[in-house]
Design an enzyme around this catalytic site. Structure first.
Site, mmCIF file in Angstrom:
data_model
loop_
_atom_site.group_PDB
_atom_site.id
_atom_site.type_symbol
_atom_site.label_atom_id
_atom_site.label_comp_id
_atom_site.label_asym_id
_atom_site.label_seq_id
_atom_site.Cartn_x
_atom_site.Cartn_y
_atom_site.Cartn_z
ATOM 1 N N ARG A 56 0.799 -1.222 0.000
ATOM 2 C CA ARG A 56 0.000 0.000 0.000
ATOM 3 C C ARG A 56 0.831 1.271 0.000
ATOM 4 O O ARG A 56 0.556 2.201 -0.766
ATOM 5 C CB ARG A 56 -0.938 0.027 1.213
ATOM 6 C CG ARG A 56 -2.228 -0.684 1.012
ATOM 7 C CD ARG A 56 -2.732 -1.272 2.310
ATOM 8 N NE ARG A 56 -1.875 -2.380 2.675
ATOM 9 C CZ ARG A 56 -2.086 -3.640 2.280
ATOM 10 N NH1 ARG A 56 -3.140 -3.934 1.575
ATOM 11 N NH2 ARG A 56 -1.242 -4.604 2.597
ATOM 12 N N THR A 57 1.839 1.349 0.854
ATOM 13 C CA THR A 57 2.580 2.607 0.957
ATOM 14 C C THR A 57 3.276 2.908 -0.365
ATOM 15 O O THR A 57 3.164 4.017 -0.905
ATOM 16 C CB THR A 57 3.599 2.538 2.123
ATOM 17 O OG1 THR A 57 2.899 2.145 3.298
ATOM 18 C CG2 THR A 57 4.258 3.875 2.348
ATOM 19 N N LYS A 86 26.106 -4.053 -3.572
ATOM 20 C CA LYS A 86 27.581 -4.059 -3.657
ATOM 21 C C LYS A 86 28.201 -3.535 -2.376
ATOM 22 O O LYS A 86 29.410 -3.365 -2.292
ATOM 23 C CB LYS A 86 28.047 -3.147 -4.801
ATOM 24 C CG LYS A 86 27.524 -3.513 -6.161
ATOM 25 C CD LYS A 86 28.105 -2.523 -7.185
ATOM 26 C CE LYS A 86 27.344 -2.537 -8.485
ATOM 27 N NZ LYS A 86 27.686 -1.353 -9.312
ATOM 28 N N ARG A 107 11.618 3.763 2.745
ATOM 29 C CA ARG A 107 11.273 2.798 3.802
ATOM 30 C C ARG A 107 12.507 1.967 4.080
ATOM 31 O O ARG A 107 13.113 1.416 3.153
ATOM 32 C CB ARG A 107 10.110 1.900 3.404
ATOM 33 C CG ARG A 107 9.893 0.783 4.411
ATOM 34 C CD ARG A 107 8.655 -0.016 4.164
ATOM 35 N NE ARG A 107 7.452 0.718 4.534
ATOM 36 C CZ ARG A 107 6.232 0.189 4.562
ATOM 37 N NH1 ARG A 107 6.051 -1.082 4.239
ATOM 38 N NH2 ARG A 107 5.189 0.906 4.923
ATOM 39 N N HIS A 144 5.751 5.777 11.278
ATOM 40 C CA HIS A 144 5.175 5.661 9.936
ATOM 41 C C HIS A 144 4.248 6.876 9.777
ATOM 42 O O HIS A 144 3.027 6.764 9.861
ATOM 43 C CB HIS A 144 4.402 4.345 9.833
ATOM 44 C CG HIS A 144 4.045 3.931 8.436
ATOM 45 N ND1 HIS A 144 4.124 4.785 7.350
ATOM 46 C CD2 HIS A 144 3.569 2.752 7.958
ATOM 47 C CE1 HIS A 144 3.731 4.123 6.265
ATOM 48 N NE2 HIS A 144 3.396 2.891 6.606
HETATM 49 C C1 NCD Z 1 2.100 -1.222 7.970
HETATM 50 C C2 NCD Z 1 3.606 -1.004 8.016
HETATM 51 O O1 NCD Z 1 4.305 -1.253 7.046
HETATM 52 O O2 NCD Z 1 4.036 -0.538 9.063
HETATM 53 N N1 NCD Z 1 1.612 -1.380 6.692
HETATM 54 C C3 NCD Z 1 1.321 -0.261 5.962
HETATM 55 O O3 NCD Z 1 2.169 0.561 5.681
HETATM 56 N N2 NCD Z 1 0.034 -0.088 5.601
HETATM 57 C C4 NCD Z 1 1.593 -2.204 8.920
HETATM 58 C C5 NCD Z 1 2.193 -3.575 9.008
HETATM 59 O O4 NCD Z 1 3.103 -3.927 8.255
HETATM 60 O O5 NCD Z 1 1.741 -4.322 9.860
#
Ligand code: NCD
Length: 326
Positions: A56-57, A86, A107, A144
């Site tokens: 999703r993100t 590398k 991320r 997040h």
């Molecule tokens: C979450 C995350 O990556 O922290 N997912 C997301 O971004 N919607 C929640 C999770 O992984 O449990």
């Protein structure tokens, strides 16, 4: 405009109101197929740097940028084929993206990695007279921030206010970055009479520093390992997954079944409560058959929540890249 988005600590109530207004306006314009949206970020490039799994993100950021007319780049064939393979470090990889993109969505499994990335990016920006910004898509068990923005937006959408709500967060509150960011963001909005209920087994409790900070900000916090203590008063039930990747297999096995949301749990819950989940979900919502039953309940609004992620990220990209344009 021009700011890195790394933590919910950066947001005040007026910021949130402005962002939510922009997200609502974008949603309205999208539903009207307003072609003008594609002018907002035309000519801008977003780099997607995901060193941890994401559906999703990553997709919603990419869709947001494209729907605003911008372009998206990432390492061809995925990050496993980047120079990190590398042995290149994060600082150099981020600076490479900073040379090519106007915004980087990062991320990374390490807590604080977004701050580190922003530090090196600022040095690069000075040197090449650039203004590339970083937006955190999650830093390990840390934060997040954009998930918290879309979660809070969804609560407003569904409930119209935060005042006097009883919000219950359940599951892996120790490692779940979404619940860390969301509970802080709720406090920063300075609502009246909000109650936060944290439901977790002892081993997965919300970090004490966050609980203390919330209480300092006059939020009423209840901690329990029994959902029944707070279910009946809950206006919002925010369910989460045990973060399997943060445990050894043996540890995970001992706690994975501790909190499972089942259709019969909802039978005992208030009729006007909403059920949220950041997703992905596994067996913390039972079997695939249970998923279907839960999804059919009008209180389950996690698909709306997921869609809101795109409107919020569109609003955020527009604000960060174009300022008060939306
Ligand atoms: C979450 C995350 O990556 O922290 N997912 C997301 O971004 N919607 C929640 C999770 O992984 O449990």
């Amino acid at each position: 405009m021009g700011k890195h988005i790394i933590s919910v600590d950066q947001f005040t109530r007026p910021d949130l109101e402005e962002l939510f207004d922009a997200a609502r306006s974008i949603r309205r314009r999208m539903r009207q197929h307003d072609r003008g949206l594609t002018e907002i970020c035309a000519g801008f490039v977003m780099a997607s740097l995901f060193f941890e799994a994401s559906t999703r993100t990553d997709m919603s950021f990419q869709a947001s940028m494209r729907r605003l007319g911008g372009d998206v780049i990432s390492v061809s064939n995925g990050i496993q084929f980047s120079s990190m393979y590398k042995g290149e470090n994060l600082a150099d990889t981020v600076r490479a993206a900073g040379c090519y993109a106007d915004v980087i969505v990062l991320r990374h499994p390490q807590v604080g990695s977004s701050y580190e990335a922003a530090y090196y990016l600022d040095k690069l920006n000075q040197r090449i007279r650039n203004r590339t910004v970083i937006i955190s898509g999650g830093d390990g068990v840390g934060e997040h921030p954009t998930q918290a923005l879309l979660d809070l937006f969804t609560i407003f959408d569904q409930k119209g206010t935060l005042d006097h709500l009883s919000i219950t967060l359940v599951g892996d509150l120790l490692n779940g970055r979404t619940v860390h960011s969301l509970s802080k963001l709720i406090a920063y909005y300075t609502p009246r009479g909000v109650r936060l209920n944290f439901v977790a087994p002892d081993a997965l409790r919300m970090p004490p520093a966050i609980v203390a900070m919330l209480r300092d900000l006059k939020i009423t916090v209840t901690e329990t390992d029994t959902l029944a203590d707070v279910l009946g008063e809950s206006d919002v039930l925010y369910w989460t997954r045990v973060q399997e990747e943060r445990f050894t297999p043996e540890e995970y096995d001992t706690i994975k079944d501790r909190f499972i949301l089942l259709p019969q749990t909802l039978a005992e819950a208030p009729k006007n409560m909403i059920v949220m989940h950041p997703l992905p979900r596994k067996h913390e919502m039972g079997t695939p058959e249970d998923h279907d039953l839960l999804d059919a309940d009008p209180r389950a609004i996690y698909f709306e929540q997921m869609e809101n992620g795109m409107f919020i990220r569109m609003a955020l990209l527009a604000k960060v890249l174009r300022g008060a344009y939306v």
